[in-house]
Design a protein around this motif. Structure first.
Motif, short mmCIF file in Angstrom:
data_model
loop_
_atom_site.label_atom_id
_atom_site.label_comp_id
_atom_site.label_asym_id
_atom_site.label_seq_id
_atom_site.Cartn_x
_atom_site.Cartn_y
_atom_site.Cartn_z
N THR A 190 87.60 11.31 -118.41
CA THR A 190 86.27 11.46 -118.42
C THR A 190 85.61 10.64 -117.55
OG1 THR A 190 86.45 12.15 -120.72
CG2 THR A 190 84.16 12.22 -119.86
N PRO A 191 85.37 11.03 -116.11
CA PRO A 191 84.70 10.05 -115.49
C PRO A 191 83.17 9.90 -115.75
CG PRO A 191 85.10 12.27 -114.26
CD PRO A 191 85.85 12.33 -115.66
N SER A 192 82.72 8.87 -115.30
CA SER A 192 81.33 8.42 -115.17
C SER A 192 80.50 9.31 -113.97
CB SER A 192 81.01 7.15 -115.40
OG SER A 192 81.48 6.33 -114.37
N ALA A 193 79.45 8.95 -113.97
CA ALA A 193 78.50 9.57 -113.15
C ALA A 193 78.81 8.70 -111.73
CB ALA A 193 77.03 9.30 -113.23
N LEU A 194 79.32 7.21 -111.71
CA LEU A 194 79.42 6.51 -110.77
C LEU A 194 80.89 6.38 -110.37
CD1 LEU A 194 76.66 3.51 -111.20
CD2 LEU A 194 76.36 5.75 -110.03
N SER A 195 81.59 6.32 -111.26
CA SER A 195 83.23 6.07 -110.95
C SER A 195 84.20 7.12 -111.61
CB SER A 195 83.42 4.48 -111.43
OG SER A 195 84.88 4.13 -111.20
N HIS A 196 85.05 7.33 -110.96
CA HIS A 196 85.98 8.48 -111.25
C HIS A 196 87.43 7.71 -111.49
CE1 HIS A 196 82.94 11.22 -109.91
NE2 HIS A 196 83.79 12.32 -110.39
N PHE A 197 87.56 6.51 -110.72
CA PHE A 197 88.87 5.62 -110.47
C PHE A 197 88.71 4.20 -111.05
CE2 PHE A 197 88.40 8.97 -107.47
CZ PHE A 197 89.52 9.92 -108.02
N GLU A 198 89.82 3.54 -111.40
CA GLU A 198 89.82 2.16 -111.26
C GLU A 198 91.43 1.93 -110.84
OE1 GLU A 198 89.46 1.19 -115.58
OE2 GLU A 198 91.56 0.75 -115.89
N ILE A 199 91.12 0.46 -110.42
CA ILE A 199 92.44 -0.23 -109.81
C ILE A 199 93.01 -1.53 -110.68
CG2 ILE A 199 93.49 -1.70 -108.12
CD1 ILE A 199 91.76 0.02 -106.28
N CYS A 200 94.16 -1.39 -111.26
CA CYS A 200 94.72 -2.40 -112.07
C CYS A 200 95.49 -3.56 -111.65
CB CYS A 200 95.38 -1.90 -113.33
SG CYS A 200 94.19 -0.63 -114.42
N TRP A 201 95.83 -4.58 -111.67
CA TRP A 201 96.72 -5.66 -111.31
C TRP A 201 97.01 -6.59 -112.38
CZ3 TRP A 201 91.46 -5.46 -110.03
CH2 TRP A 201 90.68 -6.81 -110.45
N GLY A 236 83.92 7.36 -104.54
CA GLY A 236 84.97 8.32 -104.25
C GLY A 236 86.44 7.83 -103.97
N ILE A 237 87.26 8.65 -103.61
CA ILE A 237 88.61 8.12 -103.51
C ILE A 237 88.99 7.14 -102.42
CG2 ILE A 237 91.07 9.18 -102.97
CD1 ILE A 237 90.09 11.79 -103.76
#
Length: 428
Positions: free
Chosen positions: A311-322, A336-337
């Motif tokens: 369920t993406p937010s209005a500002l973000s659809h993704f995240e990066i993990c490390w 965006g992508i």
């Protein structure tokens, strides 16, 4: 009335001319017969030249005596002519060439339309092809099937099989765009190659391992693709030969030198398994994801994890993990992508400068955190890079440096579904 021979004046009832003795036929002279609707014969009135007939009537006086062609003769012949016309069979000899010409024309039109359809099927614009790539999803992410059926084809997806009941092709639609896939099998390398096309144009290829399939003759999802292998394909599962027996080592005398002293430093714990850390995060981290994949931003041994929110937010659809200090660090991606250059340490996103809808940013990753490296935006006719005014040409030249970078969906423009993501991480 006048004599038709000498033009002497005669009594209306005279039958012979008293001057020349010519016989007078008063009935024929006094009756003027009107021409019928065909205008073929008009009997002459008395006093006119006798037997004035039109050329067509002269030809129709077959077998008539030399006496005057009377109204009764004309009407009788007309009845015969009409009866002949009714009994005459229509001449269809002229219609046959016309029918043949019409049929030939229809065939030519059908052939032309077929050629046009075939050419249009093979021709696709660059814009439409790019749209097909952007909207692409693998079949398992686009269509749900009943895997218990021997042929789970439905209105949304169609499968074809070889003589081993393996899939050789499937056709399905995503976002009103139809994709075709062809499966080829390499028994020696134990690989499955899936080629995806849109209107006969190549879109993506995907290579899958036989060993990812666990059950024979059953549909399974592997990295978003439906796979079914037979028993013969799974017979060779890579089992190793049993270990060979070896002779017992010969007895040796104990060493004469005293044993070395144990190290004084305390042993350190082995680093945590990064794979299990990632799996635990997507399973128990409290955030719901729909898909993701592993990739390398910087040049170390532990890959980073790219995730898409369920369920993406209005500002973000993704995240990066490390992984840092045996824990999963994560940060949302705005704009965006993202695009990246593998193992370069750089990521192209809209993060930090999101207030500019037409802005961009290059972020640098050092293995522990992201930092701003370069940014730019356009506002009206003003072009800025790192806050400094530049010309339009300088601005576009800077952007061109990053056009060759890959989208985070690369190399095959797909993400692994969340159900299959743990296996993707374990087998990486």
């Amino acid at each position: 009335m006048k004599c038709p021979n000498c033009s002497a004046e005669l009594n209306d009832n005279a039958r012979f001319c008293p001057q020349c003795g010519t016989s007078i036929d008063t009935q024929a002279d006094n009756n003027t017969v009107m021409a019928d609707e065909d205008n073929e014969f008009v009997p002459t009135a008395s006093g006119d030249d006798a037997d004035i007939l039109r050329p067509a009537d002269t030809q129709r006086r077959d077998g008539m005596p030399d006496e005057r062609y009377t109204d009764m003769n004309y009407r009788g012949n007309r009845a015969q002519r009409r009866a002949g016309k009714r009994n005459k069979k229509p001449d269809n000899s002229k219609k046959k060439p016309l029918i043949i010409a019409i049929i030939a024309l229809v065939l030519v039109i059908a052939i032309v339309l077929g050629v046009i359809f075939f050419v249009s099927r093979k021709t696709v614009s660059a814009k439409e092809l790019q749209k097909a790539k952007d909207n692409y999803l693998p079949p398992a992410q686009a269509v749900t099937i009943d895997t218990s059926l021997s042929d789970p084809s439905n209105d949304a997806i169609q499968f074809k099989y070889d003589d081993h009941a393996r899939i050789i092709s499937c056709t399905y639609s995503v976002n009103k765009m139809t994709y075709d896939q062809r499966y080829t099998y390499d028994e020696n390398m134990r690989k499955i190659n899936v080629e995806t096309t849109y209107r006969a144009q190549p879109i993506f290829t995907k290579e899958l391992d036989y060993d990812r399939v666990t059950k024979p003759d059953t549909f399974e999802e592997v990295d978003g693709y439906y796979i079914r292998l037979c028993k013969e394909d799974l017979a060779d599962t890579g089992a190793t030969e049993p270990p060979q027996e070896t002779a017992a080592p010969e007895a040796t005398e104990p060493p004469t030198e005293p044993p070395t002293e144990p190290p004084t430093e305390e042993p350190t714990d082995p680093p945590a398994d990064w794979k299990e850390l990632y799996i635990d995060y997507i399973t128990n981290g409290g955030t719901e994801f729909s898909s993701g994949r592993l990739f390398h931003i910087n040049d170390d041994d532990i890959p980073e994890l790219f995730l898409q929110y369920k369920t993406p937010s209005a500002l973000s659809h993704f995240e990066i993990c490390w992984i840092s200090n045996d824990t999963v660090q994560h940060e949302p991606v705005y704009g965006g992508i993202p695009k990246y250059k593998e193992r370069s340490g750089f990521l192209h996103t809209g993060r930090y400068d999101y207030e500019f809808s037409n802005g961009w940013q290059i972020s640098q990753f050092d293995g522990t955190s992201f930092s701003k490296y370069r940014s730019g935006f356009v506002e009206g006719n003003e072009y800025k890079i790192d806050g400094e005014d530049v010309t339009k040409e300088e601005y576009e030249a800077a952007l061109n440096e990053y056009k060759s970078w890959e989208l985070m969906y690369a190399p095959d423009n797909t993400l692994i579904t969340i159900d299959a993501l743990p296996d993707h991480i374990r087998n990486y």
